[in-house]
Design a protein around this motif. Structure first.
Motif, PDB file in Angstrom:
ATOM      1  N   ALA A  82     -96.561 -24.164 -45.750  1.00  0.00           N
ATOM      2  CA  ALA A  82     -96.501 -24.540 -47.161  1.00  0.00           C
ATOM      3  C   ALA A  82     -96.015 -25.983 -47.310  1.00  0.00           C
ATOM      4  O   ALA A  82     -96.546 -26.742 -48.122  1.00  0.00           O
ATOM      5  N   ALA A  83     -95.023 -26.361 -46.514  1.00  0.00           N
ATOM      6  CA  ALA A  83     -94.510 -27.732 -46.578  1.00  0.00           C
ATOM      7  C   ALA A  83     -95.606 -28.736 -46.208  1.00  0.00           C
ATOM      8  O   ALA A  83     -95.752 -29.780 -46.852  1.00  0.00           O
ATOM      9  N   LYS A  84     -96.376 -28.416 -45.180  1.00  0.00           N
ATOM     10  CA  LYS A  84     -97.477 -29.296 -44.746  1.00  0.00           C
ATOM     11  C   LYS A  84     -98.543 -29.404 -45.839  1.00  0.00           C
ATOM     12  O   LYS A  84     -99.030 -30.491 -46.151  1.00  0.00           O
ATOM     13  N   ILE A  85     -98.898 -28.258 -46.427  1.00  0.00           N
ATOM     14  CA  ILE A  85     -99.923 -28.245 -47.488  1.00  0.00           C
ATOM     15  C   ILE A  85     -99.436 -29.030 -48.699  1.00  0.00           C
ATOM     16  O   ILE A  85    -100.191 -29.807 -49.293  1.00  0.00           O
ATOM     17  N   ARG A  86     -98.178 -28.861 -49.063  1.00  0.00           N
ATOM     18  CA  ARG A  86     -97.628 -29.616 -50.200  1.00  0.00           C
ATOM     19  C   ARG A  86     -97.597 -31.108 -49.914  1.00  0.00           C
ATOM     20  O   ARG A  86     -97.876 -31.919 -50.790  1.00  0.00           O
ATOM     21  N   GLU A  87     -97.248 -31.461 -48.690  1.00  0.00           N
ATOM     22  CA  GLU A  87     -97.231 -32.879 -48.313  1.00  0.00           C
ATOM     23  C   GLU A  87     -98.626 -33.491 -48.480  1.00  0.00           C
ATOM     24  O   GLU A  87     -98.782 -34.571 -49.045  1.00  0.00           O
ATOM     25  N   GLU A  88     -99.635 -32.776 -47.995  1.00  0.00           N
ATOM     26  CA  GLU A  88    -101.022 -33.241 -48.138  1.00  0.00           C
ATOM     27  C   GLU A  88    -101.405 -33.359 -49.612  1.00  0.00           C
ATOM     28  O   GLU A  88    -102.034 -34.341 -50.022  1.00  0.00           O
ATOM     29  N   ALA A  89    -101.023 -32.373 -50.411  1.00  0.00           N
ATOM     30  CA  ALA A  89    -101.359 -32.384 -51.842  1.00  0.00           C
ATOM     31  C   ALA A  89    -100.693 -33.564 -52.543  1.00  0.00           C
ATOM     32  O   ALA A  89    -101.306 -34.216 -53.400  1.00  0.00           O
ATOM     33  N   GLY A  90     -99.451 -33.844 -52.202  1.00  0.00           N
ATOM     34  CA  GLY A  90     -98.747 -34.979 -52.799  1.00  0.00           C
ATOM     35  C   GLY A  90     -99.420 -36.300 -52.468  1.00  0.00           C
ATOM     36  O   GLY A  90     -99.562 -37.174 -53.334  1.00  0.00           O
ATOM     37  N   LYS A  91     -99.870 -36.438 -51.226  1.00  0.00           N
ATOM     38  CA  LYS A  91    -100.565 -37.662 -50.811  1.00  0.00           C
ATOM     39  C   LYS A  91    -101.894 -37.804 -51.545  1.00  0.00           C
ATOM     40  O   LYS A  91    -102.259 -38.900 -51.986  1.00  0.00           O
ATOM     41  N   ARG A 133    -105.976 -21.411 -45.214  1.00  0.00           N
ATOM     42  CA  ARG A 133    -105.498 -22.761 -44.878  1.00  0.00           C
ATOM     43  C   ARG A 133    -104.438 -22.685 -43.771  1.00  0.00           C
ATOM     44  O   ARG A 133    -104.412 -23.515 -42.862  1.00  0.00           O
ATOM     45  N   MET A 134    -103.577 -21.690 -43.839  1.00  0.00           N
ATOM     46  CA  MET A 134    -102.548 -21.509 -42.828  1.00  0.00           C
ATOM     47  C   MET A 134    -103.187 -21.231 -41.453  1.00  0.00           C
ATOM     48  O   MET A 134    -102.775 -21.803 -40.446  1.00  0.00           O
ATOM     49  N   LEU A 135    -104.205 -20.388 -41.429  1.00  0.00           N
ATOM     50  CA  LEU A 135    -104.895 -20.111 -40.171  1.00  0.00           C
ATOM     51  C   LEU A 135    -105.565 -21.372 -39.624  1.00  0.00           C
ATOM     52  O   LEU A 135    -105.543 -21.624 -38.404  1.00  0.00           O
ATOM     53  N   GLU A 136    -106.144 -22.171 -40.511  1.00  0.00           N
ATOM     54  CA  GLU A 136    -106.774 -23.431 -40.081  1.00  0.00           C
ATOM     55  C   GLU A 136    -105.735 -24.379 -39.485  1.00  0.00           C
ATOM     56  O   GLU A 136    -105.963 -24.963 -38.412  1.00  0.00           O
ATOM     57  N   LEU A 137    -104.602 -24.543 -40.171  1.00  0.00           N
ATOM     58  CA  LEU A 137    -103.556 -25.437 -39.671  1.00  0.00           C
ATOM     59  C   LEU A 137    -102.972 -24.941 -38.350  1.00  0.00           C
ATOM     60  O   LEU A 137    -102.559 -25.737 -37.511  1.00  0.00           O
ATOM     61  N   ALA A 138    -102.951 -23.628 -38.167  1.00  0.00           N
ATOM     62  CA  ALA A 138    -102.453 -23.049 -36.915  1.00  0.00           C
ATOM     63  C   ALA A 138    -103.523 -23.073 -35.822  1.00  0.00           C
ATOM     64  O   ALA A 138    -103.274 -22.621 -34.706  1.00  0.00           O
ATOM     65  N   GLU A 139    -104.698 -23.582 -36.183  1.00  0.00           N
ATOM     66  CA  GLU A 139    -105.833 -23.671 -35.266  1.00  0.00           C
ATOM     67  C   GLU A 139    -106.220 -22.307 -34.708  1.00  0.00           C
ATOM     68  O   GLU A 139    -106.514 -22.153 -33.518  1.00  0.00           O
ATOM     69  N   ILE A 140    -106.220 -21.326 -35.594  1.00  0.00           N
ATOM     70  CA  ILE A 140    -106.664 -19.983 -35.240  1.00  0.00           C
ATOM     71  C   ILE A 140    -108.091 -19.835 -35.736  1.00  0.00           C
ATOM     72  O   ILE A 140    -108.345 -19.958 -36.936  1.00  0.00           O
ATOM     73  N   PRO A 141    -109.045 -19.638 -34.834  1.00  0.00           N
ATOM     74  CA  PRO A 141    -110.439 -19.546 -35.267  1.00  0.00           C
ATOM     75  C   PRO A 141    -110.668 -18.356 -36.195  1.00  0.00           C
ATOM     76  O   PRO A 141    -110.152 -17.265 -35.959  1.00  0.00           O
TER      77      PRO A 141
END
Length: 176
Positions: free
Chosen positions: A12-21, A150-158
């Protein structure tokens, strides 16, 4: 294959960081500040916490946030009028009607959700967005399942070809 624990808060922190940018780039490049309006009808304590957290997140990300609090006694016509106002407000790019609605408005839930402009339907509940999702077209997707993907994508889980079990069949998580 071994199990892997995914800590939602880290993602969630990573997704929020991306959204803020992304929001900052929109403002810098086009002078646009993303705007979210959340309508809450009545005083459901859990809904109030959820809405308060949405407002806090918007503020932290540099979004414009408008909270619309309506009393439990709000009529169908008053709620639809408010949605119409937000549909026509250029500062508002996303609208969320907090569910559940008070009992008197629950028979109109579908009408209320359909009144939201599909392009501003951040929950992805409008029939246009549901239809696009089901047919594989680009659509606004309900937040919880989108966050899971999105979490699965960021974790690189196919994801493609994987088997999954979804427990529950709600319109918010299970069906999407």
């Amino acid at each position: 294959m071994t199990a892997r624990l995914l800590e939602g808060k880290c993602f969630a922190a990573k997704i929020r960081e991306e959204a803020g940018k992304r929001a900052a780039r929109l403002k810098e490049k086009y002078g646009v500040t993303p705007g979210l309006a959340v309508i809450i009808v009545g005083e459901n304590p859990a809904s109030q916490v959820y809405v308060r957290n949405k407002h806090k997140a918007c503020t932290e990300l540099g979004f414009y946030s408008e909270g619309v609090e309506m009393p439990e006694t709000t009529t169908r016509e008053e709620l639809l009028s408010e949605i119409n106002r937000l549909n026509n407000d250029p500062k508002i790019h996303g609208i969320l009607v907090q569910l559940p609605l008070p009992k008197a408005l629950q028979p109109y839930e579908s009408e209320v959700l359909e009144a939201i402009n599909p392009l501003k339907d951040v929950d992805g509940f409008h029939p246009v967005n549901v239809g696009r999702l089901v047919t594989g077209q680009k659509a606004l997707v309900p937040c919880t399942p989108h966050g899971c993907i999105r979490m699965l994508e960021l974790a690189e889980i196919p994801i493609e070809g994987a088997k999954a079990v979804v427990i529950g069949r709600s319109n918010i998580v299970g069906k999407p």
